[in-house]
Design an enzyme around this catalytic site. Structure first.
Site, short mmCIF file in Angstrom:
data_model
loop_
_atom_site.label_atom_id
_atom_site.label_comp_id
_atom_site.label_asym_id
_atom_site.label_seq_id
_atom_site.Cartn_x
_atom_site.Cartn_y
_atom_site.Cartn_z
N GLU A 51 118.52 51.73 64.36
CA GLU A 51 119.39 52.72 63.61
C GLU A 51 119.89 53.94 64.54
O GLU A 51 119.00 54.57 65.06
CB GLU A 51 118.75 53.10 62.40
CG GLU A 51 119.64 53.82 61.46
CD GLU A 51 118.70 54.34 59.95
OE1 GLU A 51 119.69 54.67 59.09
OE2 GLU A 51 117.81 53.98 59.92
N LYS A 120 126.26 51.76 56.67
CA LYS A 120 125.18 51.82 55.58
C LYS A 120 125.70 52.08 54.40
O LYS A 120 126.48 53.09 54.25
CB LYS A 120 124.30 52.84 56.24
CG LYS A 120 123.05 52.85 55.60
CD LYS A 120 121.90 53.87 56.34
CE LYS A 120 120.52 54.02 55.84
NZ LYS A 120 119.51 54.75 56.59
N CYS A 157 118.80 49.46 57.64
CA CYS A 157 117.65 50.13 57.06
C CYS A 157 117.52 50.11 55.52
O CYS A 157 117.23 49.29 54.68
CB CYS A 157 117.44 51.55 57.48
SG CYS A 157 115.94 52.29 57.58
#
Length: 561
Positions: A51, A120, A157
């Site tokens: 990430e 994200k 994530c």
């Protein structure tokens, strides 16, 4: 140039478990290039980075600086262009600023260009995470990416930790494998927690999931790697090492309508004490090295806390970069002098004795008129600690050494530490370890040299240091238990209050005296102003002071129902 085709039913996925540095865009790009070249030599088809790799994670308010985000994007565009060589494509994390805002993103590159971007969706905003402060959530649910004939899902994530259904949406829209870049910090038992999170997603989607995790220390946080995959059958497909950089190529084969991992590493995850020790060691090493300190200095008292910190420093940096200083006063016992020297000699680091009688007496003399008519007490004791802190800071200023602070979580919880004295320093490797955990790590280290350590084998912390009653030695015959309960009881009460936010009644039910619990709760609250001024230190528990536990300094609440 035509991209090298992948075998019809085989996909070789490299997981780059690396240690980036926040803000070092050029250095992180160089690491990515080296990893890609390594993966190419191993025959990989694609490389999965972690990430926000190009920025380093977490970049915090750096993301709010337009020049920083723009520099990150230029770097990934340059990296993407290099995939025209016919080697493996890449999935790499970067901040991207678009019309919808600045996003925590990944780019997928192959054949010399960026073939897709993903943003994200689920931004964490709890504990150590504060992403809603600096990022905007992705505007849409992500879809799969067609990569050389294989449909890849790339949630980022928290997208697999939350309840937004990102993985389910990817599965429903045709994803065949989920590749997840992560920046998941260490706390005790975190590997098992990650496994359970991934298994839940595998059950819900029926897809195998590859979890690539960052490595390295970043301020208080330690990223422990331990990347892995869970197969569609809900079994561990591969497991990479913890606390070690690696580029691992895993081989996946199409089996009917799904994919299975037929080759990958299967590393052993360290047990509790080893994991905690290695997290502290890695956090200290990266803090010192990434911030450009040549060496470190610490006060060596002959007690357990300074001994374990000295061992961690030598293991992390090497004996030649560690300077231990004993600063005796009239209350320092001969036993402590011997224990401090024995520990330093066992570790092989430089050891000096700087008596503090003259500076302490000088302070006392200067204050004679102001203190006239008062009785000696804690104020005079603290002058000893502050004299030691001043000496360590002087050594730091003169030689460029960072002062290692040596207070444990038990002491920091109840304020058993002196501002501008033993709290002086740049970094504290045991800040999030309770006293009994310090003892456990000392016993473990005496029997084991951790992988990657520079320190010696054998007993590096003398048994006498472990066995003797802990004492600050600021007055005659002083022990910690003069003013604190025994550490096993204190640590249990503190863990109830800090980690578990338990009420007094529930803590008393565990067998603790009510008045004692009230006293410890009060000490915990009134010491908040000290902790706000403490050095950063490695996060080991689920709730460390600073990033996780944010109590007001001005606070009159007490649990007295």
């Amino acid at each position: 140039m035509i991209t090298k085709p992948v075998a019809r039913d085989i996909l070789r996925i490299a997981v780059a478990q690396l240690n980036p540095t926040v803000g070092d865009i050029a250095g992180n790009l160089a690491k990515a290039r080296e990893a890609r070249a390594d993966a190419a030599r191993q025959g990989a088809d694609i490389v999965l980075f972690t990430e926000l790799f190009i920025a380093g994670y977490p970049p915090e308010d750096l993301v709010l600086k337009p020049a920083f985000a723009a520099a990150c994007e230029r770097a990934v565009q340059e990296f993407a262009a290099e995939t025209a060589d016919g080697g493996p494509g890449v999935i790499i994390g970067t901040p991207l600023t678009r019309n919808s805002g600045t996003h925590n993103s990944v780019i997928i590159a192959d054949g010399g260009s960026i073939i897709a971007e993903r943003y994200k969706l689920d931004l964490p905003n709890y504990g150590e995470f504060d992403e809603k402060r600096v990022f905007q959530s992705g505007p849409d649910m992500p879809g799969p990416i067609n990569y050389r004939g294989v449909r890849l899902g790339v949630p980022i994530c928290e997208d697999i930790w939350g309840d937004l259904g990102v993985c389910e949406t990817l599965a429903e829209s045709g994803a065949e494998i989920l590749l997840v870049p992560n920046g998941s910090p260490y706390y005790r038992g975190k590997v098992d927690v990650r496994h359970q999170v991934v298994i839940k997603q595998v059950i819900e989607t029926g897809l195998p999931l590859i979890y690539a995790n960052q490595l390295g220390g970043q301020d208080e946080l330690v990223f422990d790697g331990a990347s892995f995959a869970i197969s569609a059958e809900k079994t561990l497909a591969f497991q990479m090492s913890q606390f070690e950089e690696a580029v691992a190529v895993t081989t996946w084969r199409r089996d009917g309508d799904g994919w299975e991992c037929v080759d990958g590493p299967m590393s052993k995850i360290p047990e509790r004490e080893e994991a905690d020790y290695r997290a502290c060691m890695l956090g200290l090493r990266d803090y010192v090295n990434k911030n450009g300190f040549r060496n470190v200095v610490l006060g060596m008292s002959g007690g357990i806390d300074s001994a374990i910190c000295a061992a961690l420093a030598v293991d992390a940096l090497g004996e030649e970069r560690v300077h231990a200083v004993m600063m005796p006063y009239r209350y320092t016992s001969g036993e402590s002098l011997k224990d401090a020297e024995d520990c330093a000699r066992a570790l092989g680091c430089r050891y000096d004795i700087v008596p503090i009688h003259e500076p302490v007496e000088g302070f006392m003399h200067a204050l004679t008129q102001i203190f006239e008519g008062t009785q000696e007490g804690i104020t005079e004791e603290n002058l000893q600690s502050r004299a030691r802190g001043t000496i360590l800071m002087a050594i730091s200023n003169k030689f460029g050494s960072m002062v290692v602070t040596t207070g444990n979580k038990s002491e920091m919880s109840v304020g058993y530490a002196t501002l501008y004295g033993d709290m002086n320093g740049g970094f504290n490797p045991i800040k999030d370890l309770y006293k009994m955990q310090v003892y456990a790590l000392a016993r473990w280290r005496n029997g084991t040299v951790p992988p990657g350590a520079f320190g010696p084998s054998g007993e590096v912390i003398a048994q006498n240091i472990i066995d003797k009653a802990p004492s600050a030695e600021l007055r005659e015959n002083q022990t910690d238990q003069d003013s604190l309960p025994p550490y096993p009881a204190l640590d249990d009460i503190l863990e109830c209050l800090v980690e578990n936010e338990m009420g007094v009644d529930d803590i008393v039910k565990r067998g603790h005296d009510r008045d004692l619990v009230h006293r410890i709760e009060h000490l915990l609250y009134i010491a908040e102003y000290k902790r706000r001024q403490a050095a950063p230190g490695v996060k080991i528990t689920k709730k460390n002071f600073g990033r996780d536990r944010r109590y007001p300094i001005t606070n009159r609440f007490r649990d007295r129902n």
